[in-house]
Design an enzyme around this catalytic site. Structure first.
Site, PDB file in Angstrom:
ATOM      1  N   GLU A 170       0.839  -1.197   0.000  1.00 22.93           N
ATOM      2  CA  GLU A 170       0.000   0.000   0.000  1.00 22.93           C
ATOM      3  C   GLU A 170       0.875   1.249   0.000  1.00 22.93           C
ATOM      4  O   GLU A 170       1.858   1.312   0.729  1.00 22.93           O
ATOM      5  CB  GLU A 170      -0.914  -0.026   1.247  1.00 22.93           C
ATOM      6  CG  GLU A 170      -1.905   1.101   1.300  1.00 22.93           C
ATOM      7  CD  GLU A 170      -2.619   1.296  -0.028  1.00 22.93           C
ATOM      8  OE1 GLU A 170      -3.303   0.378  -0.496  1.00 22.93           O
ATOM      9  OE2 GLU A 170      -2.480   2.384  -0.619  1.00 22.93           O
ATOM     10  N   LYS A 194       8.273  -1.496  -2.465  1.00 19.21           N
ATOM     11  CA  LYS A 194       7.601  -0.744  -1.396  1.00 19.21           C
ATOM     12  C   LYS A 194       8.636  -0.136  -0.440  1.00 19.21           C
ATOM     13  O   LYS A 194       8.578   1.054  -0.107  1.00 19.21           O
ATOM     14  CB  LYS A 194       6.631  -1.667  -0.648  1.00 19.21           C
ATOM     15  CG  LYS A 194       6.038  -1.084   0.610  1.00 19.21           C
ATOM     16  CD  LYS A 194       5.200   0.164   0.346  1.00 19.21           C
ATOM     17  CE  LYS A 194       4.940   0.924   1.624  1.00 19.21           C
ATOM     18  NZ  LYS A 194       4.235   2.168   1.431  1.00 19.21           N
ATOM     19  N   CYS A 197       6.297   4.607   9.376  1.00 13.55           N
ATOM     20  CA  CYS A 197       6.948   3.732   8.385  1.00 13.55           C
ATOM     21  C   CYS A 197       8.322   4.129   7.883  1.00 13.55           C
ATOM     22  O   CYS A 197       9.156   3.247   7.664  1.00 13.55           O
ATOM     23  CB  CYS A 197       6.004   3.546   7.205  1.00 13.55           C
ATOM     24  SG  CYS A 197       4.500   2.702   7.703  1.00 13.55           S
TER      25      CYS A 197
HETATM   26  P1  NAD Z   1      -1.722  -0.347  12.701  1.00 10.10           P
HETATM   27  O1  NAD Z   1      -0.882  -0.629  13.864  1.00 10.10           O
HETATM   28  O2  NAD Z   1      -2.525   0.908  12.638  1.00 10.10           O
HETATM   29  O3  NAD Z   1      -2.777  -1.547  12.484  1.00 10.10           O
HETATM   30  C1  NAD Z   1      -2.438  -2.898  12.534  1.00 10.10           C
HETATM   31  C2  NAD Z   1      -3.564  -3.655  13.219  1.00 10.10           C
HETATM   32  O4  NAD Z   1      -3.306  -5.063  13.108  1.00 10.10           O
HETATM   33  C3  NAD Z   1      -3.714  -3.365  14.714  1.00 10.10           C
HETATM   34  O5  NAD Z   1      -5.017  -2.857  14.968  1.00 10.10           O
HETATM   35  C4  NAD Z   1      -3.477  -4.726  15.400  1.00 10.10           C
HETATM   36  O6  NAD Z   1      -4.289  -4.933  16.527  1.00 10.10           O
HETATM   37  C5  NAD Z   1      -3.835  -5.690  14.280  1.00 10.10           C
HETATM   38  N1  NAD Z   1      -3.262  -7.037  14.434  1.00 10.10           N
HETATM   39  C6  NAD Z   1      -1.976  -7.381  14.695  1.00 10.10           C
HETATM   40  N2  NAD Z   1      -1.848  -8.723  14.698  1.00 10.10           N
HETATM   41  C7  NAD Z   1      -3.064  -9.248  14.455  1.00 10.10           C
HETATM   42  C8  NAD Z   1      -3.565 -10.576  14.317  1.00 10.10           C
HETATM   43  N3  NAD Z   1      -2.768 -11.636  14.428  1.00 10.10           N
HETATM   44  N4  NAD Z   1      -4.880 -10.748  14.063  1.00 10.10           N
HETATM   45  C9  NAD Z   1      -5.694  -9.680  13.929  1.00 10.10           C
HETATM   46  N5  NAD Z   1      -5.283  -8.388  14.040  1.00 10.10           N
HETATM   47  C10 NAD Z   1      -3.972  -8.176  14.282  1.00 10.10           C
HETATM   48  O7  NAD Z   1      -0.774  -0.456  11.426  1.00 10.10           O
HETATM   49  P2  NAD Z   1      -0.943   0.296  10.018  1.00 10.10           P
HETATM   50  O8  NAD Z   1      -0.440   1.690  10.111  1.00 10.10           O
HETATM   51  O9  NAD Z   1      -2.308   0.028   9.492  1.00 10.10           O
HETATM   52  O10 NAD Z   1       0.142  -0.502   9.143  1.00 10.10           O
HETATM   53  C11 NAD Z   1      -0.082  -1.833   8.741  1.00 10.10           C
HETATM   54  C12 NAD Z   1       0.973  -2.213   7.714  1.00 10.10           C
HETATM   55  O11 NAD Z   1       0.832  -1.375   6.558  1.00 10.10           O
HETATM   56  C13 NAD Z   1       2.417  -2.019   8.170  1.00 10.10           C
HETATM   57  O12 NAD Z   1       3.203  -3.032   7.615  1.00 10.10           O
HETATM   58  C14 NAD Z   1       2.818  -0.683   7.580  1.00 10.10           C
HETATM   59  O13 NAD Z   1       4.205  -0.606   7.337  1.00 10.10           O
HETATM   60  C15 NAD Z   1       2.058  -0.681   6.267  1.00 10.10           C
HETATM   61  N6  NAD Z   1       1.708   0.658   5.747  1.00 10.10           N
HETATM   62  C16 NAD Z   1       1.256   1.631   6.594  1.00 10.10           C
HETATM   63  C17 NAD Z   1       0.879   2.871   6.076  1.00 10.10           C
HETATM   64  C18 NAD Z   1       0.390   3.991   6.962  1.00 10.10           C
HETATM   65  O14 NAD Z   1       0.204   5.085   6.460  1.00 10.10           O
HETATM   66  N7  NAD Z   1       0.154   3.780   8.242  1.00 10.10           N
HETATM   67  C19 NAD Z   1       0.917   3.086   4.694  1.00 10.10           C
HETATM   68  C20 NAD Z   1       1.351   2.049   3.861  1.00 10.10           C
HETATM   69  C21 NAD Z   1       1.729   0.832   4.407  1.00 10.10           C
HETATM   70  C1  UGA Z   2       4.485   7.715   3.705  1.00  6.93           C
HETATM   71  C2  UGA Z   2       4.520   7.636   2.171  1.00  6.93           C
HETATM   72  O1  UGA Z   2       4.343   8.947   1.635  1.00  6.93           O
HETATM   73  C3  UGA Z   2       3.433   6.711   1.652  1.00  6.93           C
HETATM   74  O2  UGA Z   2       3.527   6.575   0.229  1.00  6.93           O
HETATM   75  C4  UGA Z   2       3.587   5.335   2.307  1.00  6.93           C
HETATM   76  O3  UGA Z   2       2.540   4.484   1.895  1.00  6.93           O
HETATM   77  C5  UGA Z   2       3.553   5.493   3.818  1.00  6.93           C
HETATM   78  O4  UGA Z   2       4.591   6.407   4.240  1.00  6.93           O
HETATM   79  C6  UGA Z   2       3.810   4.204   4.546  1.00  6.93           C
HETATM   80  O5  UGA Z   2       4.339   3.264   3.985  1.00  6.93           O
HETATM   81  O6  UGA Z   2       3.481   4.236   5.717  1.00  6.93           O
HETATM   82  P1  UGA Z   2       3.034   9.009   5.492  1.00  6.93           P
HETATM   83  O7  UGA Z   2       4.056   8.536   6.454  1.00  6.93           O
HETATM   84  O8  UGA Z   2       1.616   8.847   5.822  1.00  6.93           O
HETATM   85  O9  UGA Z   2       3.252   8.311   4.069  1.00  6.93           O
HETATM   86  O10 UGA Z   2       3.241  10.575   5.253  1.00  6.93           O
HETATM   87  P2  UGA Z   2       4.165  11.470   4.303  1.00  6.93           P
HETATM   88  O11 UGA Z   2       3.325  12.467   3.645  1.00  6.93           O
HETATM   89  O12 UGA Z   2       5.050  10.678   3.444  1.00  6.93           O
HETATM   90  O13 UGA Z   2       5.050  12.250   5.372  1.00  6.93           O
HETATM   91  C7  UGA Z   2       6.023  11.597   6.154  1.00  6.93           C
HETATM   92  C8  UGA Z   2       6.782  12.615   6.971  1.00  6.93           C
HETATM   93  O14 UGA Z   2       7.588  13.433   6.132  1.00  6.93           O
HETATM   94  C9  UGA Z   2       5.891  13.587   7.748  1.00  6.93           C
HETATM   95  O15 UGA Z   2       6.431  13.824   9.019  1.00  6.93           O
HETATM   96  C10 UGA Z   2       5.911  14.849   6.909  1.00  6.93           C
HETATM   97  O16 UGA Z   2       5.663  16.020   7.639  1.00  6.93           O
HETATM   98  C11 UGA Z   2       7.322  14.818   6.380  1.00  6.93           C
HETATM   99  N1  UGA Z   2       7.493  15.572   5.108  1.00  6.93           N
HETATM  100  C12 UGA Z   2       6.851  15.188   3.987  1.00  6.93           C
HETATM  101  C13 UGA Z   2       8.347  16.674   5.093  1.00  6.93           C
HETATM  102  O17 UGA Z   2       8.957  17.049   6.124  1.00  6.93           O
HETATM  103  N2  UGA Z   2       8.520  17.344   3.914  1.00  6.93           N
HETATM  104  C14 UGA Z   2       7.886  16.977   2.761  1.00  6.93           C
HETATM  105  O18 UGA Z   2       8.109  17.644   1.714  1.00  6.93           O
HETATM  106  C15 UGA Z   2       7.036  15.878   2.809  1.00  6.93           C
END
Ligand code: NAD
Ligand code: UGA
Length: 471
Positions: free
Chosen positions: A169, A224, A280
């Site tokens: 994602e 990713k 992340c």
């Molecule tokens: P999060 O911590 O918000 O959510 C994960 C959820 O999974 C939690 O609610 C937890 O209770 C649940 N969980 C864990 N083990 C479980 C199990 N065995 N059965 C059922 N539920 C379970 O995490 P997130 O931010 O949603 O991130 C999830 C993944 O996506 C990570 O690998 C992260 O790197 C990736 N990712 C996150 C973002 C972002 O913006 N947060 C964007 C892209 C990718």
């Molecule tokens: C980031 C990536 O942008 C997503 O594509 C990815 O899916 C995600 O991580 C993930 O894998 O979790 P996110 O962490 O939600 O998304 O937010 P960003 O907009 O990337 O910002 C990350 C950090 O960088 C923030 O603290 C933001 O303030 C900072 N940032 C961003 C800057 O300081 N300057 C910029 O120009 C952009």
């Protein structure tokens, strides 16, 4: 023949699982989506009548939840039943950095992913497509495939079959719904053509064909991590140049504009700030560092690790600068902190620069009054109550307070520090603020969003990140 998908289960109702399934449910009314989680409280919040109480704040999310929840989108703790019912299962659980054992501090802790794979192996029925949605180290699919293959054999049931795909994602928090509805690309890694086609069919309801990319499973996993590493690298790069701007009289906004006009560099992700946060960037880069070292590529690991080191240095640089400007001490001085989330439009504070900067200032004895429009005081207290210092947990309680109205934090304050780019902070009435502060009073703008002219006209001293102009 392509499998017809009628039931989808998503394990993990977090920042990715919740919004992703909501958008899919919106575009696929004929498919039932069951989002499950072990966290009972989180699921309760996903089911709240009051849409302001959803566990995640994302613009546009509550409208979709309102439309689809209870129709083709359900949130529950019924993990076993939902797995058994599903033709397709998304694994969307957290993948934090390991805190102990081999690879501690760098490698991903895959315990949640592994436990999902075991649950899927135990409860799935018939042919099931298992999709890695979580961000995972390269070769994780191998672990999942091994667990599932063992289950195929153990069940000794011709009908139990698994296909594993990687579908990372790329959404950003704060713009998750827009990113999911209008993605730059959808990446599907795998080798089973029917499984790929089944997932492709779901996305193609709202995503143009040419934006859906197919790769092998390892390229998908690595792409990713690489995307996040490249993005974070840009931020460390621009922040390093910002420090140089401050030292030389250059202006980071002008430098960003100048380099961003080069189409090979591009203008996005060049905003100087207090350092990147979010759950992340740091974790994914450290994961890349671990992988590089594991494969004997130490120079590659060192290159990426420097991105994280620069970010850490940069956050401390800001807190040290505040202390310096306030005559070398902040002990007993009141400082108003504007913004605690790691970026605007989210209530997420994970790895927020505000946490580190506040901790540094608390260490120096400051009294902090912290405001954020979306982060609740419970979260702020949790983030600030512990700091690891030579393995001793230190408690700071009593030296900060959270405030609902930022004006209250300016009363008698020596400084206001803008750390998150919430829009309301760009519209502050600085004259009113100035009247409340103790002089000489400072505004530190780590996001370049305040109106510099108005701040100065209000008899306030101003420091802006990357601004070499001496006010
Ligand atoms: P999060 O911590 O918000 O959510 C994960 C959820 O999974 C939690 O609610 C937890 O209770 C649940 N969980 C864990 N083990 C479980 C199990 N065995 N059965 C059922 N539920 C379970 O995490 P997130 O931010 O949603 O991130 C999830 C993944 O996506 C990570 O690998 C992260 O790197 C990736 N990712 C996150 C973002 C972002 O913006 N947060 C964007 C892209 C990718
Ligand atoms: C980031 C990536 O942008 C997503 O594509 C990815 O899916 C995600 O991580 C993930 O894998 O979790 P996110 O962490 O939600 O998304 O937010 P960003 O907009 O990337 O910002 C990350 C950090 O960088 C923030 O603290 C933001 O303030 C900072 N940032 C961003 C800057 O300081 N300057 C910029 O120009 C952009």
């Amino acid at each position: 023949m392509t499998q017809k998908i009628k039931n989808i289960c998503c394990i993990g109702a977090g920042y990715v699982g919740g919004p992703t399934m909501a958008v899919m449910a919106k575009y696929c009314p004929d498919i039932k989506f069951n989002v499950v989680d072990v966290n009972i409280e989180r699921i309760k919040l996903w089911n709240s009548h009051n849409l302001n109480e959803l566990p995640i704040f994302e613009p546009g999310l509550s409208e979709i939840i309102n439309k689809c929840r209870g129709i083709n989108l359900n949130f529950s703790n019924n993990i076993k039943e939902s797995i058994a019912l599903a033709d397709m299962i998304f694994i969307s659980v957290n993948t934090p950095t390991k805190t102990k054992g081999i690879g501690a501090g760098k490698a991903s802790d895959l315990k949640y992913v592994e436990s999902c794979a075991r649950e899927v192996a135990a409860f799935a029925k018939g042919t099931t497509i298992v999709v890695e949605k979580s961000t995972l180290p390269v070769k994780t699919a191998e672990v999942i495939i091994n667990i599932l293959k063992t289950a195929e054999k153990n069940k000794n049931d011709e009908k139990t079959k698994f296909h594993v795909l990687s579908n990372p994602e790329f959404l950003s928090e704060g713009s998750a719904i827009n990113d999911l509805e209008n993605p730059d690309r959808i990446l599907i890694g795998g080798d089973d053509q029917n499984a790929i086609l089944a997932l492709n069919k779901i996305y193609s309801r709202w995503v143009k064909k040419n934006k859906i990319l197919h790769t092998n499973i390892w390229s998908s996993e690595l792409a990713k991590l690489t995307a996040n590493a490249f993005l974070a690298q840009r931020i460390s790069s621009i922040n390093s140049i910002g420090a140089l701007c401050e030292a030389t009289g250059a202006d980071i906004k002008e430098v960003s504009r100048a380099i961003g006009s080069d189409s090979r560099i591009g203008s996005k992700f060049l905003d100087a700030g207090p350092g990147f946060g979010g759950s992340c960037f740091k974790k994914d880069i450290l994961n890349l560092v671990y992988l590089s070292n594991y494969f004997g590529l130490e120079e590659v690991g060192d290159f990426w690790e420097s991105v994280v080191k620069l970010n850490y240095w940069h956050q401390h640089r800001i807190s040290q600068l505040v202390v310096k400007k306030l005559f070398g001490t902040v002990t007993g001085k009141k400082i108003c902190i504007l913004g605690f989330s790691f970026k605007a439009n989210t209530n997420d504070t994970r790895e927020s620069a505000s946490i580190q900067i506040c901790k540094d200032l608390l260490d120096e004895g400051a009294l902090l009054f912290i405001h954020d429009p979306k982060v609740d005081s419970k979260q702020i207290t949790e983030d600030l109550s512990k700091v690891k210092n030579k393995n001793v947990e230190k408690n700071y309680s009593g030296e900060w307070a959270t405030i609902k109205n930022y004006m209250d934090g300016c009363d008698g304050a020596d400084a206001v520090l803008v750390l998150t780019e919430w829009q309301e902070y760009s519209q502050i009435n600085w004259e009113k603020v100035s009247n409340k502060m103790r002089k000489p009073a400072w505004v530190f703008d780590a996001r370049l969003i305040v109106n510099a002219k108005k701040v100065i006209e209000s008899n306030l001293k101003l420091w802006r990140i990357g601004d070499g102009y001496n006010y």
